[in-house]
Design a protein around this motif. Structure first.
Motif, short mmCIF file in Angstrom:
data_model
loop_
_atom_site.label_atom_id
_atom_site.label_comp_id
_atom_site.label_asym_id
_atom_site.label_seq_id
_atom_site.Cartn_x
_atom_site.Cartn_y
_atom_site.Cartn_z
N ALA A 87 0.79 -1.23 0.12
CA ALA A 87 0.00 0.11 0.11
C ALA A 87 0.74 1.33 -0.03
N THR A 88 1.77 1.26 0.76
CA THR A 88 2.94 2.58 0.81
C THR A 88 3.48 2.68 -0.60
N GLU A 89 3.85 1.61 -1.11
CA GLU A 89 4.56 1.77 -2.65
C GLU A 89 3.50 2.42 -3.67
N PHE A 90 2.17 1.78 -3.53
CA PHE A 90 1.35 2.01 -4.56
C PHE A 90 0.92 3.60 -4.23
N CYS A 91 0.85 4.07 -2.93
CA CYS A 91 0.39 5.38 -2.98
C CYS A 91 1.67 6.37 -3.21
N LYS A 92 2.86 5.94 -3.15
CA LYS A 92 4.22 6.75 -3.59
C LYS A 92 4.14 6.93 -4.84
N ASN A 93 3.57 5.93 -5.52
CA ASN A 93 3.68 5.93 -6.98
C ASN A 93 2.09 6.45 -7.83
N LYS A 94 1.46 6.70 -6.75
CA LYS A 94 -0.14 7.21 -7.02
C LYS A 94 -1.10 6.20 -7.78
N TRP A 95 -0.64 5.01 -7.80
CA TRP A 95 -1.26 3.87 -8.41
C TRP A 95 -2.81 3.67 -7.56
N PRO A 96 -3.62 3.11 -8.37
CA PRO A 96 -4.92 3.09 -7.65
C PRO A 96 -4.99 1.87 -6.52
N VAL A 97 -5.61 2.13 -5.46
CA VAL A 97 -5.70 1.19 -4.47
C VAL A 97 -7.17 1.01 -4.15
N PHE A 98 -7.88 -0.14 -4.02
CA PHE A 98 -9.43 -0.55 -3.72
C PHE A 98 -9.47 -1.11 -2.35
N ALA A 99 -9.90 -0.71 -1.23
CA ALA A 99 -9.82 -1.52 0.03
C ALA A 99 -11.16 -1.59 0.55
N PHE A 100 -11.50 -2.88 0.51
CA PHE A 100 -12.82 -3.40 1.18
C PHE A 100 -12.88 -3.43 2.72
N LYS A 101 -13.79 -3.30 3.37
CA LYS A 101 -13.90 -3.15 4.89
C LYS A 101 -15.23 -3.88 5.13
N ASP A 102 -14.82 -5.29 5.64
CA ASP A 102 -16.10 -6.18 6.08
C ASP A 102 -16.98 -5.08 7.35
N SER A 103 -18.23 -5.16 7.19
CA SER A 103 -19.11 -4.31 7.95
C SER A 103 -20.29 -4.79 7.96
N HIS A 104 -21.03 -5.27 9.24
CA HIS A 104 -22.23 -6.08 9.18
C HIS A 104 -23.23 -5.35 10.15
N HIS A 105 -24.65 -5.36 9.50
CA HIS A 105 -25.59 -4.97 10.50
C HIS A 105 -25.86 -5.82 11.86
N PRO A 106 -25.99 -5.26 12.79
CA PRO A 106 -25.77 -6.22 14.05
C PRO A 106 -27.00 -7.25 14.04
N ASP A 107 -28.21 -6.73 13.22
CA ASP A 107 -29.33 -7.75 13.37
C ASP A 107 -29.28 -8.49 11.99
N ILE A 108 -28.39 -8.59 11.32
CA ILE A 108 -28.25 -9.32 10.08
C ILE A 108 -27.06 -10.37 10.23
N PRO A 109 -27.43 -11.68 10.67
CA PRO A 109 -26.30 -12.42 10.59
C PRO A 109 -25.80 -13.04 9.30
N GLU A 110 -24.54 -13.76 9.66
CA GLU A 110 -23.90 -14.26 8.43
C GLU A 110 -23.30 -15.52 8.60
N PRO A 111 -24.33 -16.38 8.93
CA PRO A 111 -24.04 -17.96 9.27
C PRO A 111 -23.13 -18.37 8.32
N PRO A 112 -22.20 -19.44 8.37
CA PRO A 112 -22.04 -19.99 9.90
C PRO A 112 -21.06 -19.27 10.60
N TYR A 113 -20.77 -18.03 10.21
CA TYR A 113 -19.75 -17.32 11.15
C TYR A 113 -20.46 -16.59 12.36
#
Length: 253
Positions: A67-93
């Protein structure tokens, strides 16, 4: 012991790994999958490590380097962040990465990415980030990122190798093969910057419906199967050319 396990897996599932030199010659985008506290920071949640974990900390360190090198070069980065609603489960987890909590935030080492102009962040509430990028109007944030930046190669890193990374890679490959991701040509997984969680049987038995998840065996086996079954490249050697400097990292599954 881990090196012997790797050798045995390679004997059973022989895969030719490749090397890559990243430079501005081929438009490459870095995709970071779910390097958030809920999966990576000790004690942060149900799927976080309970003690310092070499596989996860190594993944975070290598993701930071990239990530550091990509940003130094101004190359594109796409970052996913897992984020769930407390009332919507994701079984079997079990419940994890609840929206608005520290679990769903990038790990401290990567939080600076939120202020970088070449970084696109995407909160997702499902396993597959490709599907999690679909908006209500049917558009897809990830697809538009590829098209807008004219990306030909995506380098995928993150967690969990056998779940969110695998599902995203498979969907990206299918979309590429159907012509939905022009001008994307290659999807590359860098094994040294991927990891999965450890959920031993002793812990799983204490949570209703939870499944055991042995970290080392699953990460190695799925890491190889991604290549063998889906024809994705997994890197053995990665170099980044920045001006005249070449930074190198070599690793085997």
């Amino acid at each position: 012991m881990p090196s012997r396990t790797i050798d045995l897996l390679k004997e059973e599932l022989p895969v030719e790994q490749e090397s890559l030199v990243l430079s501005g010659d081929v438009k490459t985008g870095l995709v970071i999958v779910d390097v958030v506290n809920g999966f990576c920071t000790v004690g942060a949640g149900n799927l976080a490590p309970t003690a310092p974990n070499k596989q996860i900390s190594g993944m975070v360190d290598e993701t930071l380097r990239l990530a550091t090198e990509f940003c130094k070069n101004k190359w594109p980065v796409f970052a996913f962040k897992d984020s769930h609603h407390p009332d919507i489960p994701e079984p079997p987890y079990p419940p994890h990465c609840i929206a608005g909590t520290d679990e769903s935030k990038l790990v401290p080492a990567l939080q600076w990415l939120e202020n970088e102009p070449n970084v696109t962040l995407r909160c997702k509430d499902c396993i597959d980030g490709f599907l999690g990028s679909i908006e209500k109007d049917g558009s897809n944030v990830f697809v538009e990122w590829v098209k807008t930046n004219q990306i030909k190669v995506i380098l995928v890193v993150g967690v969990c190798t056998d779940i969110c990374v695998l599902d995203f890679v498979c969907s990206a490959l299918s979309a590429r093969n159907r012509g939905f991701l022009p001008p994307l040509e290659d999807v590359i997984v860098y094994s040294h910057a991927c990891a999965t969680f450890d959920f031993p049987a002793l812990v799983a038995r204490t949570i209703k419906g939870a499944l055991t998840h042995p970290q080392v065996r699953i990460n190695l086996r799925i890491g190889i199967d991604v290549i063998k079954d889906r024809l994705t490249v997994t890197l053995e050697s990665l170099k980044i050319r920045y001006g005249r400097q070449i930074l190198e990292k070599t690793n085997c599954l």
